[in-house]
Design a protein around this motif. Structure first.
Motif, short mmCIF file in Angstrom:
data_model
loop_
_atom_site.label_atom_id
_atom_site.label_comp_id
_atom_site.label_asym_id
_atom_site.label_seq_id
_atom_site.Cartn_x
_atom_site.Cartn_y
_atom_site.Cartn_z
N ARG A 29 65.61 49.47 46.26
CA ARG A 29 64.91 48.19 46.10
C ARG A 29 63.41 48.46 46.08
NH1 ARG A 29 67.28 43.41 47.92
NH2 ARG A 29 69.43 43.61 48.58
N SER A 33 61.10 43.50 47.82
CA SER A 33 62.49 43.03 47.89
C SER A 33 63.14 43.42 49.22
CB SER A 33 63.28 43.61 46.72
OG SER A 33 64.62 43.25 46.82
N HIS A 34 62.85 44.61 49.69
CA HIS A 34 63.40 45.08 50.95
C HIS A 34 62.89 44.24 52.12
CE1 HIS A 34 65.23 47.91 53.68
NE2 HIS A 34 64.08 48.16 54.26
#
Length: 51
Positions: A29, A33-34
């Protein structure tokens, strides 16, 4: 469909950034996003704890 997205600027120690980047790489990712995934998980855990 456009999501309601806002930008958040935050300062963290380099070791925390490195830790997050490692997790993002393992999950394949982006760092952003993480971090969003982590926040969503915390939000769900908070809801469960209140129930």
């Amino acid at each position: 469909m456009q999501q309601n997205i806002t930008q958040l600027n935050v300062r963290v120690p380099q070791e925390i950034k490195d830790f997050l980047q490692e997790g993002a790489k393992k999950d394949e990712r982006s760092l952003n996003s993480h971090i969003v995934k982590i926040f969503k998980t915390l939000k769900e855990q908070s809801k469960e704890a209140k129930a």
